[in-house]
Design a protein around this motif. Structure first.
Motif, PDB file in Angstrom:
ATOM      1  N   TRP A  72       0.898  -1.121  -0.155  1.00 19.60           N
ATOM      2  CA  TRP A  72       0.042   0.047   0.110  1.00 19.60           C
ATOM      3  C   TRP A  72       0.877   1.126  -0.021  1.00 19.60           C
ATOM      4  N   VAL A  73       1.849   1.327   0.770  1.00 19.59           N
ATOM      5  CA  VAL A  73       2.871   2.418   0.758  1.00 19.59           C
ATOM      6  C   VAL A  73       3.405   2.866  -0.472  1.00 19.59           C
ATOM      7  N   ARG A  74       3.969   1.698  -0.959  1.00 17.41           N
ATOM      8  CA  ARG A  74       4.471   1.747  -2.263  1.00 17.41           C
ATOM      9  C   ARG A  74       3.583   2.195  -3.470  1.00 17.41           C
ATOM     10  N   GLU A  75       2.499   1.821  -3.517  1.00 13.96           N
ATOM     11  CA  GLU A  75       1.439   2.192  -4.419  1.00 13.96           C
ATOM     12  C   GLU A  75       1.041   3.869  -4.382  1.00 13.96           C
ATOM     13  N   HIS A  76       0.833   4.141  -2.902  1.00 10.39           N
ATOM     14  CA  HIS A  76       0.296   5.570  -2.683  1.00 10.39           C
ATOM     15  C   HIS A  76       1.525   6.424  -2.369  1.00 10.39           C
ATOM     16  N   TYR A  77       2.588   6.129  -1.760  1.00 11.04           N
ATOM     17  CA  TYR A  77       3.600   7.056  -1.066  1.00 11.04           C
ATOM     18  C   TYR A  77       5.088   6.324  -1.715  1.00 11.04           C
ATOM     19  N   PRO A  78       5.282   6.258  -3.314  1.00  9.51           N
ATOM     20  CA  PRO A  78       6.287   5.767  -3.724  1.00  9.51           C
ATOM     21  C   PRO A  78       7.481   6.194  -3.111  1.00  9.51           C
ATOM     22  N   GLU A  79       7.750   7.751  -2.786  1.00  5.49           N
ATOM     23  CA  GLU A  79       9.030   8.124  -2.454  1.00  5.49           C
ATOM     24  C   GLU A  79       9.307   7.732  -0.883  1.00  5.49           C
ATOM     25  N   CYS A  80       8.332   7.083  -0.078  1.00  9.91           N
ATOM     26  CA  CYS A  80       8.603   6.599   1.042  1.00  9.91           C
ATOM     27  C   CYS A  80       9.430   5.340   1.164  1.00  9.91           C
ATOM     28  N   LEU A  81      10.691   5.487   1.835  1.00 10.07           N
ATOM     29  CA  LEU A  81      11.571   4.391   2.083  1.00 10.07           C
ATOM     30  C   LEU A  81      10.947   3.247   2.947  1.00 10.07           C
ATOM     31  N   LEU A  82      10.889   2.087   2.539  1.00  9.47           N
ATOM     32  CA  LEU A  82      10.504   0.905   3.131  1.00  9.47           C
ATOM     33  C   LEU A  82      11.790   0.365   3.946  1.00  9.47           C
ATOM     34  N   VAL A  83      11.726   0.232   5.345  1.00  7.08           N
ATOM     35  CA  VAL A  83      12.597  -0.184   6.233  1.00  7.08           C
ATOM     36  C   VAL A  83      12.433  -1.408   7.006  1.00  7.08           C
ATOM     37  N   GLY A  84      13.285  -2.157   7.443  1.00  6.81           N
ATOM     38  CA  GLY A  84      13.066  -3.016   8.370  1.00  6.81           C
ATOM     39  C   GLY A  84      14.179  -4.096   8.316  1.00  6.81           C
ATOM     40  N   PRO A  85      13.887  -5.041   9.402  1.00  9.36           N
ATOM     41  CA  PRO A  85      12.940  -5.348  10.127  1.00  9.36           C
ATOM     42  C   PRO A  85      13.027  -4.752  11.653  1.00  9.36           C
ATOM     43  N   CYS A  86      14.071  -3.915  11.837  1.00  3.58           N
ATOM     44  CA  CYS A  86      14.405  -3.194  13.153  1.00  3.58           C
ATOM     45  C   CYS A  86      14.278  -4.275  14.439  1.00  3.58           C
ATOM     46  N   THR A  87      14.960  -5.427  14.127  1.00  2.00           N
ATOM     47  CA  THR A  87      14.716  -6.653  15.254  1.00  2.00           C
ATOM     48  C   THR A  87      15.905  -6.086  16.319  1.00  2.00           C
ATOM     49  N   THR A  88      15.891  -6.656  17.636  1.00  9.10           N
ATOM     50  CA  THR A  88      16.804  -6.316  18.444  1.00  9.10           C
ATOM     51  C   THR A  88      17.294  -7.888  19.223  1.00  9.10           C
ATOM     52  N   GLY A  89      18.447  -8.090  19.633  1.00  9.71           N
ATOM     53  CA  GLY A  89      18.642  -9.439  20.370  1.00  9.71           C
ATOM     54  C   GLY A  89      18.443 -10.513  19.534  1.00  9.71           C
ATOM     55  N   ASP A  90      18.594 -10.645  18.279  1.00  8.12           N
ATOM     56  CA  ASP A  90      18.517 -11.858  17.263  1.00  8.12           C
ATOM     57  C   ASP A  90      19.314 -12.905  18.012  1.00  8.12           C
ATOM     58  N   PRO A  91      18.532 -14.001  18.358  1.00 10.07           N
ATOM     59  CA  PRO A  91      19.171 -15.329  19.112  1.00 10.07           C
ATOM     60  C   PRO A  91      20.008 -15.686  18.109  1.00 10.07           C
ATOM     61  N   SER A  92      20.035 -15.733  16.894  1.00 10.06           N
ATOM     62  CA  SER A  92      20.833 -16.542  16.012  1.00 10.06           C
ATOM     63  C   SER A  92      22.108 -15.883  16.011  1.00 10.06           C
ATOM     64  N   LEU A  93      22.213 -14.509  16.186  1.00 11.92           N
ATOM     65  CA  LEU A  93      23.566 -13.891  16.185  1.00 11.92           C
ATOM     66  C   LEU A  93      24.266 -13.897  17.637  1.00 11.92           C
ATOM     67  N   ALA A  94      23.808 -14.332  18.567  1.00 13.98           N
ATOM     68  CA  ALA A  94      24.431 -14.456  19.940  1.00 13.98           C
ATOM     69  C   ALA A  94      25.501 -15.439  19.742  1.00 13.98           C
ATOM     70  N   GLY A  95      26.476 -15.064  20.629  1.00 14.93           N
ATOM     71  CA  GLY A  95      27.502 -16.062  20.651  1.00 14.93           C
ATOM     72  C   GLY A  95      28.042 -16.119  22.437  1.00 14.93           C
ATOM     73  N   PRO A  96      28.962 -16.910  22.788  1.00 13.71           N
ATOM     74  CA  PRO A  96      29.357 -16.956  24.252  1.00 13.71           C
ATOM     75  C   PRO A  96      29.520 -15.509  24.872  1.00 13.71           C
ATOM     76  N   GLU A  97      29.946 -14.675  24.247  1.00 13.11           N
ATOM     77  CA  GLU A  97      30.109 -13.116  24.851  1.00 13.11           C
ATOM     78  C   GLU A  97      29.217 -12.179  23.892  1.00 13.11           C
ATOM     79  N   SER A  98      28.099 -12.369  24.445  1.00 11.37           N
ATOM     80  CA  SER A  98      27.008 -11.826  23.471  1.00 11.37           C
ATOM     81  C   SER A  98      26.270 -10.617  24.380  1.00 11.37           C
TER      82      SER A  98
END
Length: 362
Positions: A72-98
């Motif tokens: 919907w944003v791309r159709e009606h507001y094509p100049e608006c940048l689509l950003v994501g996913p703004c995650t935090t603490g992704d468990p797949s990236l964590a290591g022993p010193e995380s």
């Protein structure tokens, strides 16, 4: 940049996302004459329930609803940048010193990975984003002890490496889902949970400037600091709006450091962090930022030619007043920002004091 709600009320029939609230937000901003430049779908979606998603919400539901919104944003507001996913603490990236990778978040909320959220999406993002904090604040240390750093380590190389390690860990995800795109940190600060008590002092300036320098060596993008005038990590003191040390540090960075990043010929060594950029005023030359994060030893450096010198320091590391070339930085009674005036530094051997941050404009 904005995000929209994704709670039970946005799914009135228990099905896909309703765009009622998003349409109101965009329409109001457009009518007010200020277009929305960029949008993220929802805040920290990998924590699902804690971030307000409906009960039982899944990564597949997220992918479906992000596509609904962004189509919907791309159709009606094509100049608006689509950003994501703004995650935090992704468990797949964590290591022993995380500690800075959200260690312990899984004990507080059901989490999923960035991969799980985005692999089912069809609408391509313009910008890849994530959230980053160097750890968890003192007020949350009791519930997430593995994610908290002691103040005695807030100047250490291990502590300062968290930001760059976090950025490097996200580069493969950016390359997979937003090839050739920018990478944004859309929420950042010294510690989640309102910040540590030293976030408002000079001690945190070392982390802030090192985050900016190391991020620029890894990727091109934007860092959104959280927040301007609330919590311990706010750039301005809550209520009085007096600038804290980090405010002046970031102000100097933006005035001096250009957008072209150079590799430093000087090898990295423990206790010293060196970054080199073009000049922000676009004049020929370069700007060096040298962070001496040793609190004991001075560092000798050799300047090849005369430079303008801006040295940041404080009488104590946990002082709320920062100094520029030995003079206190504080606003006047009418809240006028002091002049940030350099000193002339002759070529030759220069000593950098313990715990200092210095810009050399050459």
């Amino acid at each position: 940049m904005v995000s929209v709600s994704n709670c039970e009320g946005d799914h009135p029939d228990g099905g896909p996302l309703s765009l009622t609230q998003a349409k109101k937000l965009f329409a109001f901003s457009h009518a007010y004459g200020v277009e929305i430049d960029a949008i993220e779908f929802m805040n920290e979606p990998n924590m699902m329930d804690m971030s307000g998603a409906p009960a039982g919400y899944t990564p597949a539901d997220y992918a479906r609803d992000q596509d609904i919104l962004y189509t919907w944003v791309r159709e009606h507001y094509p100049e608006c940048l689509l950003v994501g996913p703004c995650t935090t603490g992704d468990p797949s990236l964590a290591g022993p010193e995380s500690k800075g990778f959200g260690a312990g978040i899984g004990s507080l909320a059901k989490t999923c990975t960035t991969q799980e959220l985005l692999e089912g999406t069809k609408v391509k993002l313009d910008v890849f984003s994530y959230h980053y904090y160097n750890g968890i604040s003192e007020r949350m240390a009791s519930v997430m002890p593995d994610a908290h750093w002691d103040a005695k380590l807030a100047h250490s190389d291990a502590y300062l490496a968290v930001a760059s390690d976090y950025a490097k860990a996200h580069v493969p995800l950016r390359d997979q889902f937003v090839p050739d795109g920018q990478m944004w940190v859309t929420e950042s600060g010294d510690a989640g949970g309102g910040g540590d008590t030293w976030a408002s002092t000079y001690l945190d300036v070392l982390r802030t400037l090192n985050e900016l320098g190391s991020f620029c060596e890894i990727t091109d993008g934007v860092i959104f600091h959280n927040t301007l005038a609330s919590s311990d990590y706010g750039f301005l003191e809550h209520g009085s709006f007096r600038p804290r040390p980090n405010y002046f540090a970031v102000l100097l960075w933006n005035r001096l450091m250009g957008t072209t990043v150079y590799g430093c010929s000087v090898p990295k060594r423990e206790g010293v962090h060196i970054y080199c950029h073009s000049r922000r005023d676009r004049k020929p030359g370069v700007v060096y930022l040298l962070i001496n994060n040793s609190l004991i030893d001075a560092v000798p450096v050799e300047l090849p030619e005369e430079a303008q010198r801006y040295t940041l320091s404080a009488k104590t590391m946990r002082s709320s007043v920062m100094q520029l070339n030995g003079k206190d930085l504080s606003v006047s009674g009418i809240c006028e920002i002091p002049e940030l005036v350099p000193e002339r530094q002759e070529a030759g051997i220069v000593s950098l004091a313990p715990g200092s941050c210095t810009f050399f404009v050459i």
